[in-house]
Design a protein around this motif. Structure first.
Motif, PDB file in Angstrom:
ATOM      1  N   LEU A  31       0.835  -1.209   0.000  1.00 49.95           N
ATOM      2  CA  LEU A  31       0.000   0.000   0.000  1.00 49.95           C
ATOM      3  C   LEU A  31       0.866   1.254   0.000  1.00 49.95           C
ATOM      4  N   ARG A  32       1.918   1.265   0.803  1.00 52.50           N
ATOM      5  CA  ARG A  32       2.833   2.415   0.838  1.00 52.50           C
ATOM      6  C   ARG A  32       3.477   2.648  -0.521  1.00 52.50           C
ATOM      7  N   ILE A  33       3.874   1.566  -1.169  1.00 50.14           N
ATOM      8  CA  ILE A  33       4.492   1.686  -2.488  1.00 50.14           C
ATOM      9  C   ILE A  33       3.502   2.281  -3.484  1.00 50.14           C
ATOM     10  N   ARG A  34       2.280   1.758  -3.499  1.00 47.73           N
ATOM     11  CA  ARG A  34       1.278   2.293  -4.426  1.00 47.73           C
ATOM     12  C   ARG A  34       1.001   3.770  -4.135  1.00 47.73           C
ATOM     13  N   ASP A  35       0.921   4.135  -2.860  1.00 50.20           N
ATOM     14  CA  ASP A  35       0.709   5.542  -2.502  1.00 50.20           C
ATOM     15  C   ASP A  35       1.861   6.412  -2.993  1.00 50.20           C
ATOM     16  N   GLN A  36       3.077   5.944  -2.802  1.00 45.06           N
ATOM     17  CA  GLN A  36       4.242   6.719  -3.226  1.00 45.06           C
ATOM     18  C   GLN A  36       4.301   6.819  -4.753  1.00 45.06           C
ATOM     19  N   GLU A  37       3.956   5.739  -5.441  1.00 42.32           N
ATOM     20  CA  GLU A  37       3.929   5.793  -6.910  1.00 42.32           C
ATOM     21  C   GLU A  37       2.886   6.804  -7.394  1.00 42.32           C
ATOM     22  N   ASP A  38       1.753   6.871  -6.699  1.00 44.93           N
ATOM     23  CA  ASP A  38       0.743   7.879  -7.031  1.00 44.93           C
ATOM     24  C   ASP A  38       1.301   9.283  -6.841  1.00 44.93           C
ATOM     25  N   ARG A  39       2.039   9.485  -5.763  1.00 48.21           N
ATOM     26  CA  ARG A  39       2.651  10.796  -5.513  1.00 48.21           C
ATOM     27  C   ARG A  39       3.658  11.165  -6.593  1.00 48.21           C
ATOM     28  N   VAL A  40       4.433  10.184  -7.029  1.00 43.98           N
ATOM     29  CA  VAL A  40       5.407  10.428  -8.097  1.00 43.98           C
ATOM     30  C   VAL A  40       4.678  10.890  -9.360  1.00 43.98           C
ATOM     31  N   ARG A  41       3.591  10.190  -9.706  1.00 43.38           N
ATOM     32  CA  ARG A  41       2.825  10.576 -10.899  1.00 43.38           C
ATOM     33  C   ARG A  41       2.256  11.986 -10.758  1.00 43.38           C
ATOM     34  N   GLU A  42       1.766  12.305  -9.553  1.00 38.66           N
ATOM     35  CA  GLU A  42       1.236  13.658  -9.317  1.00 38.66           C
ATOM     36  C   GLU A  42       2.328  14.717  -9.466  1.00 38.66           C
ATOM     37  N   LEU A  43       3.502  14.413  -8.921  1.00 43.29           N
ATOM     38  CA  LEU A  43       4.621  15.350  -9.049  1.00 43.29           C
ATOM     39  C   LEU A  43       5.017  15.534 -10.509  1.00 43.29           C
ATOM     40  N   MET A  44       5.097  14.426 -11.233  1.00 43.06           N
ATOM     41  CA  MET A  44       5.447  14.496 -12.660  1.00 43.06           C
ATOM     42  C   MET A  44       4.431  15.342 -13.424  1.00 43.06           C
ATOM     43  N   ALA A  45       3.150  15.081 -13.138  1.00 41.29           N
ATOM     44  CA  ALA A  45       2.088  15.821 -13.825  1.00 41.29           C
ATOM     45  C   ALA A  45       2.186  17.317 -13.531  1.00 41.29           C
ATOM     46  N   GLY A  46       2.669  17.645 -12.344  1.00 38.77           N
ATOM     47  CA  GLY A  46       2.818  19.044 -11.968  1.00 38.77           C
ATOM     48  C   GLY A  46       4.140  19.649 -12.404  1.00 38.77           C
ATOM     49  N   GLY A  47       4.959  18.860 -13.087  1.00 37.70           N
ATOM     50  CA  GLY A  47       6.226  19.365 -13.581  1.00 37.70           C
ATOM     51  C   GLY A  47       7.313  19.469 -12.517  1.00 37.70           C
ATOM     52  N   HIS A  48       7.144  18.754 -11.405  1.00 36.56           N
ATOM     53  CA  HIS A  48       8.118  18.804 -10.305  1.00 36.56           C
ATOM     54  C   HIS A  48       9.210  17.752 -10.477  1.00 36.56           C
ATOM     55  N   ASP A  49      10.314  17.990  -9.817  1.00 34.12           N
ATOM     56  CA  ASP A  49      11.420  17.034  -9.786  1.00 34.12           C
ATOM     57  C   ASP A  49      10.976  15.817  -8.972  1.00 34.12           C
ATOM     58  N   THR A  50      11.172  14.635  -9.540  1.00 35.15           N
ATOM     59  CA  THR A  50      10.706  13.410  -8.880  1.00 35.15           C
ATOM     60  C   THR A  50      11.842  12.473  -8.472  1.00 35.15           C
ATOM     61  N   VAL A  51      13.070  12.933  -8.579  1.00 43.33           N
ATOM     62  CA  VAL A  51      14.214  12.051  -8.326  1.00 43.33           C
ATOM     63  C   VAL A  51      14.146  11.446  -6.929  1.00 43.33           C
ATOM     64  N   GLN A  52      13.963  12.259  -5.923  1.00 40.73           N
ATOM     65  CA  GLN A  52      13.932  11.743  -4.544  1.00 40.73           C
ATOM     66  C   GLN A  52      12.710  10.858  -4.303  1.00 40.73           C
ATOM     67  N   ALA A  53      11.584  11.244  -4.864  1.00 46.54           N
ATOM     68  CA  ALA A  53      10.370  10.440  -4.702  1.00 46.54           C
ATOM     69  C   ALA A  53      10.528   9.072  -5.358  1.00 46.54           C
ATOM     70  N   GLU A  54      11.194   9.050  -6.508  1.00 43.81           N
ATOM     71  CA  GLU A  54      11.435   7.783  -7.192  1.00 43.81           C
ATOM     72  C   GLU A  54      12.446   6.931  -6.434  1.00 43.81           C
ATOM     73  N   ARG A  55      13.432   7.560  -5.836  1.00 39.22           N
ATOM     74  CA  ARG A  55      14.391   6.816  -4.998  1.00 39.22           C
ATOM     75  C   ARG A  55      13.680   6.162  -3.816  1.00 39.22           C
ATOM     76  N   LEU A  56      12.726   6.891  -3.256  1.00 40.72           N
ATOM     77  CA  LEU A  56      11.957   6.329  -2.136  1.00 40.72           C
ATOM     78  C   LEU A  56      11.172   5.103  -2.591  1.00 40.72           C
TER      79      LEU A  56
END
Length: 93
Positions: A31-56
């Motif tokens: 569940l945590r992984i799916r939540d974090q993957e959702d956050r990564v997609r949201e960050l990407m959609a917003g044009g934000h840097d996702t490097v740290q989120a993807e590392r997590l």
């Protein structure tokens, strides 16, 4: 020194509780992984840097692999203890 049947039974029950906890922890890990993957997609959609989120996400996945390996060890121990507590009857020829 050989353990008594009561001691083996106590160990079996303890390992069975650990197995239940491991299953719960693994499910929560997914569940945590799916939540974090959702956050990564949201960050990407917003044009934000996702490097740290993807590392997590990667770290969470690596951790979950270790949890699953540990769960297998617990399961093997449960099987062993079940056989020690209640051995199968000898085969007749």
């Amino acid at each position: 020194m050989a353990l008594s049947r009561a001691e083996l039974t106590e160990q079996l029950h303890a390992e069975q509780r650990l197995l239940v906890k491991a299953d719960r922890d693994i499910e929560e890990g997914w569940l945590r992984i799916r939540d974090q993957e959702d956050r990564v997609r949201e960050l990407m959609a917003g044009g934000h840097d996702t490097v740290q989120a993807e590392r997590l996400v990667d770290l969470l996945k690596q951790t979950l692999i270790e949890w699953e390996r540990h769960r297998v060890l617990i399961e093997q121990r449960v099987i062993y203890l079940r056989q020690e507590v209640d051995p199968p009857p000898p085969k007749s020829s």
